[in-house]
Design an enzyme around this catalytic site. Structure first.
Site, PDB file in Angstrom:
ATOM      1  N   SER A  86      13.340  41.332  32.399  1.00 21.73           N
ATOM      2  CA  SER A  86      13.458  40.401  31.055  1.00 21.73           C
ATOM      3  C   SER A  86      12.620  39.294  31.087  1.00 21.73           C
ATOM      4  O   SER A  86      12.484  38.505  30.037  1.00 21.73           O
ATOM      5  CB  SER A  86      14.851  39.729  30.889  1.00 21.73           C
ATOM      6  OG  SER A  86      15.749  40.624  30.382  1.00 21.73           O
TER       7      SER A  86
ATOM      8  N   LYS B 120      10.319  38.778  28.067  1.00 19.15           N
ATOM      9  CA  LYS B 120      10.481  38.258  26.828  1.00 19.15           C
ATOM     10  C   LYS B 120       9.540  36.852  26.777  1.00 19.15           C
ATOM     11  O   LYS B 120       9.558  36.288  25.818  1.00 19.15           O
ATOM     12  CB  LYS B 120      11.941  37.798  26.873  1.00 19.15           C
ATOM     13  CG  LYS B 120      12.762  38.984  26.603  1.00 19.15           C
ATOM     14  CD  LYS B 120      14.220  38.696  26.685  1.00 19.15           C
ATOM     15  CE  LYS B 120      15.252  40.127  26.081  1.00 19.15           C
ATOM     16  NZ  LYS B 120      15.437  40.624  27.783  1.00 19.15           N
TER      17      LYS B 120
ATOM     18  N   SER C 211      19.246  36.069  26.311  1.00 19.24           N
ATOM     19  CA  SER C 211      18.242  37.186  26.675  1.00 19.24           C
ATOM     20  C   SER C 211      18.509  38.477  25.695  1.00 19.24           C
ATOM     21  O   SER C 211      18.501  39.604  26.218  1.00 19.24           O
ATOM     22  CB  SER C 211      18.423  37.420  28.149  1.00 19.24           C
ATOM     23  OG  SER C 211      17.620  38.221  28.721  1.00 19.24           O
TER      24      SER C 211
ATOM     25  N   LYS D 102      13.235  31.648  32.364  1.00 22.24           N
ATOM     26  CA  LYS D 102      13.723  32.671  32.391  1.00 22.24           C
ATOM     27  C   LYS D 102      14.389  33.510  33.463  1.00 22.24           C
ATOM     28  O   LYS D 102      13.561  33.556  34.600  1.00 22.24           O
ATOM     29  CB  LYS D 102      12.635  33.594  31.381  1.00 22.24           C
ATOM     30  CG  LYS D 102      13.244  34.904  30.741  1.00 22.24           C
ATOM     31  CD  LYS D 102      14.118  34.598  29.613  1.00 22.24           C
ATOM     32  CE  LYS D 102      15.028  35.871  29.017  1.00 22.24           C
ATOM     33  NZ  LYS D 102      16.175  36.397  30.043  1.00 22.24           N
TER      34      LYS D 102
END
Length: 419
Positions: free
Chosen positions: A86, A89, A149, A252
């Protein structure tokens, strides 16, 4: 009756020779010309250097970067390619933020959720819980992607920006190249496993995080939000550091079974910001993995804040000297650095630095702006800390015939008889 007085040739030559030699000595310096630069101070010496980074960090790769300078303060295998999960992102957000900042879309734009976006991440992955055909504003989708997320939110944003997920992925990879992320490739906007290989490195993720904070300060605040509620479902930000340490304000988390536990984080204390990336942390469950990536990121940032300091010594493009140029239309050239010159030192030792400008001699025209002409060397107690190429800041065209002959003769004499 005319009369003339003749001066013998050899005595005249002997009388003029010292003058000629003096002129040539003034024209031709030694092969390497070194000049001190005005950065050293008279601060008190602080014993000890910078200790090693925390030895209990288990991340397979990590990078700790100083935000202002971009200097890497500490790292482990920062160039090893790893699955981003992730963390992908972050690039999705960078591209979307750019579209907003450039006026091509707005936070209150309505996005119609496609079936593809709705289905993304249905199998147990992170979701924002948007529905097919639903109208969702861009700002909510951003919060769903950044805080929750949401893989579905990532796909919805990608389709809104580029018309299709594939076209958006092309934008992501083009942006990565522009930011200097030379070892990153993205196959989708969310980071879920794909048939096509996708990869990044700890160093590239640090570059991306730094660029995101620097280029979009007005939008970066979403990363510090602890929770977001949509469709009556409230979800918390998985970055534990937002609750644990007031200095941390992003960025993140990421996890897949192949990638392990990842975290890109940033903290600001006393007007100094650091960016930390940990990747490939192994853990038996999500609770342990989440705690471990937070602990290791915090340990790296604490170490960097406590044991390192950075200082900008010279501005890029600023003239540092004007050494002699041979065979040129001008006899001097302005030299300096192409980029700002930063160094990392132990705290309190910033004023103990010595810097020198070492010019390759002889410099001969033609020279183009940006051509390397030597280097700047910075030392602390005689130890070289860092070097950076010295470049010509302006072009120097080749000189006329007389100048080329005169300088050629001087250089020829210097070569044959190095006095």
């Amino acid at each position: 009756m005319n009369s003339s007085v003749r001066t013998p040739f050899l005595p005249l030559l002997a009388a003029c020779l010292p003058v000629i030699l003096a002129l040539l000595l003034a024209l031709v310096p030694a092969q390497a010309q070194e000049s001190e630069l005005p950065v050293a101070g008279a601060g008190a010496n602080v014993p000890g250097g910078i200790p090693r980074p925390p030895s209990d960090v288990t991340a397979a790769s990590y990078a700790l970067m100083d935000f202002d300078s971009g200097l890497m303060l500490a790292s482990r295998d920062p160039l090893v390619e790893r699955e981003p999960a992730s963390l992908t992102k972050l690039m999705t957000a960078y591209v979307v933020f750019g579209e907003i900042t450039d006026g091509r879309m707005a936070l209150d734009d309505q996005v119609t959720v496609s079936e593809r976006a709705w289905r993304t991440g249905m199998r147990g992955a992170s979701r924002m819980f948007i529905e097919v055909g639903e109208e969702v504003v861009v700002e909510d989708l951003l919060r769903g992607m950044i805080i929750q997320s949401g893989n579905d939110a990532s796909t919805a944003l990608a389709e809104h920006v580029a018309g299709s997920e594939g076209a958006f992925v092309d934008m992501m990879n083009a942006q990565a190249r522009e930011l200097g992320m030379r070892q990153s490739y993205f196959a989708n906007p969310h980071g879920l496993p794909s048939d096509e290989s996708q990869y990044t490195t700890a160093q590239d993720m640090a570059l991306l995080a730094r660029a995101l904070i620097r280029d979009f300060p007005d939008l970066y605040g979403y990363y510090s939000e602890r929770s977001f509620e949509y469709n009556d479902i409230s979800q918390s930000n998985r970055n534990m550091l937002l609750w644990r340490d007031a200095g941390f304000d992003g960025l993140k988390t990421g996890w897949t079974s192949n990638a392990g536990y990842n975290l890109v984080s940033s903290a600001k204390r006393n007007d100094r910001r650091l960016v930390a990336v940990v990747m490939g942390i192994e853990a038996s469950d999500h609770q342990q993995g989440g705690t471990r990536r937070a602990n290791e990121s915090q340990a790296l940032v604490n170490w960097g804040m406590r044991f390192t300091a950075t200082r900008k010594l010279f501005e890029g493009g600023h003239e540092l000297g004007t050494p002699r140029v041979y065979r040129g239309a001008q006899t001097e050239v302005a030299v300096g650095l192409a980029e700002d010159f930063w160094v990392m030192v132990p705290p309190g030792r910033e004023d103990d630095l010595d810097a020198s400008m070492e010019v390759n001699q002889p410099l001969e025209a033609p020279l183009a702006a940006g051509d390397p002409v030597g280097e700047v060397v910075v030392r602390l107690n005689g130890e070289v800390l860092r070097t950076q190429p010295l470049v010509a800041l302006q072009p120097v065209e080749q000189g006329g015939l007389i100048r080329r002959l005169w300088d050629g003769a001087a250089l020829g004499i210097q070569s044959a008889w190095p006095f």
